[in-house]
Design an enzyme around this catalytic site. Structure first.
Site, short mmCIF file in Angstrom:
data_model
loop_
_atom_site.label_atom_id
_atom_site.label_comp_id
_atom_site.label_asym_id
_atom_site.label_seq_id
_atom_site.Cartn_x
_atom_site.Cartn_y
_atom_site.Cartn_z
N GLN A 32 -21.80 54.05 25.48
CA GLN A 32 -21.31 53.29 26.63
C GLN A 32 -20.95 54.22 27.79
O GLN A 32 -20.62 53.76 28.86
CB GLN A 32 -20.07 52.46 26.23
N ARG A 38 -13.23 45.33 22.49
CA ARG A 38 -12.97 44.35 23.53
C ARG A 38 -11.47 44.25 23.82
O ARG A 38 -10.85 43.23 23.61
CB ARG A 38 -13.53 43.00 23.12
N CYS A 39 -10.92 45.35 24.29
CA CYS A 39 -9.48 45.50 24.18
C CYS A 39 -8.78 46.12 25.36
O CYS A 39 -7.59 45.99 25.48
CB CYS A 39 -9.22 46.42 23.01
N GLU A 66 -13.16 41.37 28.79
CA GLU A 66 -12.41 41.37 27.53
C GLU A 66 -11.36 40.28 27.45
O GLU A 66 -10.77 40.08 26.38
CB GLU A 66 -11.72 42.73 27.36
#
Ligand code: MCN
Ligand code: CUN
Length: 796
Positions: free
Chosen positions: A224, A371-372, A742
């Protein structure tokens, strides 16, 4: 003269639900993922993983593996050590074993690698490696890690005498103590946010290609953050940075799993350098589930000091985070526990104190990404579970308690109890929209009536505000590299363009939405703008995609570079129209003469002039780059409301309805935003209802396959009712957008759990840890007790 401005929606500008251009290749099976990369002479690497969670390595005998025809190289920790590569630094200033030398510290840890003609030979050869282990007692939770007689997991570190990674605190302890001394009611709650796994469809992998003739190292990999990898490889392997090219091709989902640096990447690179041939490593599903990027696994002791009328006076939180065997969080804040202290940002809490402790255990490293926005998921979950318990303890209505304590619309900028600065939001309005949509008053009546007939209905509310963006560069960095991002826009002579950014989407739709920002700023139709990301040789330097930072940072850079291009185009327009620049006006897609609006030139005509008819002394071409360092994070807000029915006989619970009200400021592409929300809610539902990846008392990973670790299909996934009517533009973002990627995964879980707990009102049950499995609900109802999900799981 009427305006000749282009219709922004028609050209695919801001607010257009333009179809995702990347889907054209994805749904045809024409994506180009790392495993699709095939290079001449390419070899394949497989990893031998430890079957034991904690053991001393007495010896490794790889001689039988070397003898297998087709094997080119066997890498062991001992060999790595001769090149100073047995250990690597982590992004959190710890070290992590690349291949184990002294001990294995979690089940699934990388012990050796085989590079062979094909993956099957490599796998067989891995099995031929003989490792003599001397088992040590495994530690699978913080309490075992803290026991006085606990074995020291990180005995490789001279200064490490116990299993504590860090102790950290923030807030005002004395002030918080005073608030608690004055409280009418103190509400307490203990929770565990279990381990979870991002489990993207595509596992991790890399194809390393070192060319001895040119000294160039090209690595295709599932990352990423390609530029960060390039910098890390340059620094760790001491290769010249311009000789390293990291290409992150299409990514089949990242969700945070592809932020960290994994041993497989390092080994494939070293193998390619040693063998002078391309080496491919593709992780299998179990390898992905047992060894990479876990999230959460954190315990909370929470307390709220309350006044009788419902005002929150203070908050105390203590967290114990299970980091596994290595502290390898790939998170960019300077805070040990990530952004946990974003808790209660949306509530007007006068004073708060948080202590956080991190522990080593015999589990795969992780704890941070999924996803935080780096522990914000846990912060919001703890917050909203605590808020529900507090309202219950006061006998107050859930919605009313929240509304009363929210930060008010005119209280911005607002300093949160732990020191963040939030800048905008309409919290009560979002709540009202959600309550109206779910039919709150009616549902409460229905719930009471149903209860009389023995039916258990519940309603759960959750809210979240998330610090999205990372940076600004003053407060966020990775190993000293400041957090900002970039965009590079080249407008060709025919008015078509290519845009590159330092971000790297993994499915979020950047190729679609960045072109929409260009269309909005320049009037070049989105279809005329190609977007490219992920190749460090062509993209401008950037920090990658995580923490929903792309829109807040790279997206802002796209707007800013477009404005630079427009400024130059304005000069070209003045030249073409033979007036001075001050006499020129802009409307979407066109410059015109203020005094004579019919006389104008399009942006495309300006582009052509940049290459064919520029004024004397002007540098030719229409290209530019912008680096953007945001002044603050962006602060989206959301309210999620779930209604459920619980079957008292079996503990099975069904979602009746779910309403989501998301305020992420200006939406670039409403359809993509809705997709992001639906995906996040589905992950929230999965975590709260079914996903179970834990460790038994012997340190075995339970849930290391998709028979046990469940991904909800369309069949299980509830329907969602999404609301977009609340829009609070971000005050500092050039187009007013806030992040969204997210939010739903962050705020969603508490809504589901709160709904189930609400259905059990009257049983005295205050908590069931996630996943809220039917047997846990049944146990709670039957024995009228809380159900903890902390490992080791019971053996009965
Ligand atoms: N968007 C928009 N309007 C806004 C905000 C965002 O149209 N006001 C669009 C953006 O242009 C982008 C998408 O929504 O196309 C998500 O934008 P953003 O919130 O900036 O998040 P990022 O692009 O930085 O994505 C990261 C975020 C993270 S951190 C995880 S984890 C996650 C998520 O995105 N991983 C995903 N969503 C995912 N979605 C898919 N399909 N795959 C993943 O791996
Ligand atoms: Cu924390 S998971 Mo996303 O930031 O890549």
């Amino acid at each position: 003269m009427t305006s000749q401005a282009l219709d922004e929606i028609k050209i695919g500008g801001l607010g257009s639900s333009r179809k995702r251009v990347e889907d054209d290749r994805f749904i045809r099976g024409k994506g180009n993922y790392t495993d699709d990369v095939v290079l001449p002479g390419m070899l394949h690497m497989e990893i031998l993983r430890s079957p034991l969670p904690h053991a001393r390595i007495k010896s490794i005998d790889a001689s039988k593996a070397w003898e297998i025809p087709g094997v080119h190289l066997v890498l062991t920790g001992e060999m790595m050590a001769t090149r100073n590569l047995a250990w690597m630094p982590t992004l959190s200033y710890d070290t992590q074993a690349v291949l184990a030398t002294d001990k294995v510290r979690f089940q699934g840890q990388e012990v050796a690698c085989v590079i062979a003609d094909d993956p099957y030979i490599a796998k067989d050869a891995c099995e031929a490696i003989e490792v003599d282990y001397e088992p040590l007692p495994p530690i699978v939770n913080p309490w075992q890690a803290l026991a006085p007689d606990a074995p020291v997991i990180r005995d490789d570190k001279v200064s490490q005498a116990d299993n504590v990674v860090y102790n950290w605190e923030v807030g005002d302890k004395a002030g918080t103590d005073r608030a608690f001394a004055q409280a009418d009611v103190i509400s307490k709650l203990e929770l565990h946010y279990p381990r979870s796994h991002p489990s993207p469809i595509e596992c991790c992998g890399s194809v390393a290609d070192f060319n001895r003739a040119t000294s160039k190292l090209t690595v295709y990999m599932t990352t990423q953050a390609p530029h960060i990898i390039r910098a890390a490889v340059a620094m760790v392997a001491e290769l010249p940075e311009q000789m390293i090219r990291i290409i992150s091709p299409d990514i089949g989902g990242g969700f945070g799993n592809k932020v960290p640096i994994y041993p497989g990447y390092v080994c494939s690179i070293l193998a390619s350098i040693l063998l002078e041939r391309p080496v491919k490593w593709i992780e299998d599903k179990t390898g992905n589930l047992i060894s990479t990027g876990f999230a959460r696994d954190i315990y909370l002791k929470g307390e709220m000091a309350l006044r009788r009328d419902g005002k929150i006076l203070g908050v105390r939180m203590h967290t114990d985070a299970d980091h596994g065997a290595f502290f390898s969080d790939a998170q960019p804040s300077k805070f040990k526990i990530g952004l946990m202290h974003s808790a209660f940002a949306a509530y007007d809490v006068p004073v708060a104190h948080l202590t956080a402790r991190g522990l080593y255990t015999n589990k795969a490293p992780g704890g941070v990404a999924y996803r935080c926005s780096f522990r914000v998921t846990e912060a919001m979950f703890f917050q909203e579970r605590m808020v529900q318990a507090a309202a219950d303890d006061l006998g107050m209505d859930q919605a009313e308690f929240r509304r009363m304590n929210f930060v008010k619309d005119d209280d911005f900028p607002h300093r949160t109890p732990f020191g963040f600065l939030t800048d905008s939001g309409q919290y009560a309005k979002c709540l009202d929209v959600g309550l109206a949509a779910i039919g709150y008053e009616n549902f409460r009546k229905e719930q009471a009536e149903a209860r009389e007939r023995g039916r258990l209905l519940g309603l759960g509310i959750s809210t979240m505000t998330e610090p999205l963006g990372a940076g600004n560069s003053r407060e966020y960095d990775i190993l000293g590299i400041k957090m900002f991002d970039s965009a590079d826009l080249k407008v060709h002579m025919t008015g078509k363009a290519i845009l590159r950014t330092g971000a790297r989407g993994q499915g979020q739709g950047h190729e679609t939405t960045w072109a929409q920002i260009v269309a909005h700023e320049l009037g070049i139709p989105a279809d005329d703008v190609t977007v490219e990301e992920g190749d460090t040789d062509t993209a401008p330097f950037g920090m990658g995609t995580y923490a929903s930072r792309s829109t807040p940072v790279a997206g802002a850079a796209v707007a800013m570079v477009s404005r630079k291009i427009r400024a130059k185009a304005r000069k070209l327009a003045a030249h073409l129209l033979e007036v001075s620049e001050e006499d020129i006006e802009w409307e979407l897609g066109r410059f015109y003469v203020r005094s004579s609006p019919g006389r104008g030139v399009t942006i495309q005509e300006c582009a052509m002039a940049a290459y064919s008819n520029m004024p004397d002394g002007m540098e030719p071409g229409l290209e530019n780059t912008a680096y953007y360092d945001p002044p603050n994070l962006t602060w989206p807000f959301a309210v999620y409301i779930v209604t459920v029915e619980v079957d008292p006989e079996t503990g099975v619970w069904d979602v009746l309805r779910m309403v989501a009200v998301d305020d992420c400021g200006v939406r670039i592409n409403p359809m993509i935003v809705e997709g992001q929300i639906m995906g996040g809610l589905t992950e929230a539902y999965a975590m709260s209802s079914m996903q179970f990846i834990t460790f038994d008392a012997d340190g075995n990973c339970v849930g290391s396959n998709y028979m046990d670790y469940l991904l909800p299909s369309a069949w299980e996934t509830p329907g969602y009712e999404l609301h977009s009517e609340v829009v609070t533009p971000c005050p500092h973002h050039p187009i007013g957008a806030k992040g969204i990627g997210e939010c739903a995964a962050v705020g969603g879980p508490a809504a589901f759990v709160n709904a189930v707990i609400d259905a059990l009102t009257g049983t005295g049950v205050r908590n069931i840890d996630m996943p809220v499995l039917p047997d846990r609900v049944w146990e709670a109802i039957t024995y009228r007790r809380d159900v903890s999900g902390a490992p080791p799981v019971r053996q009965d």
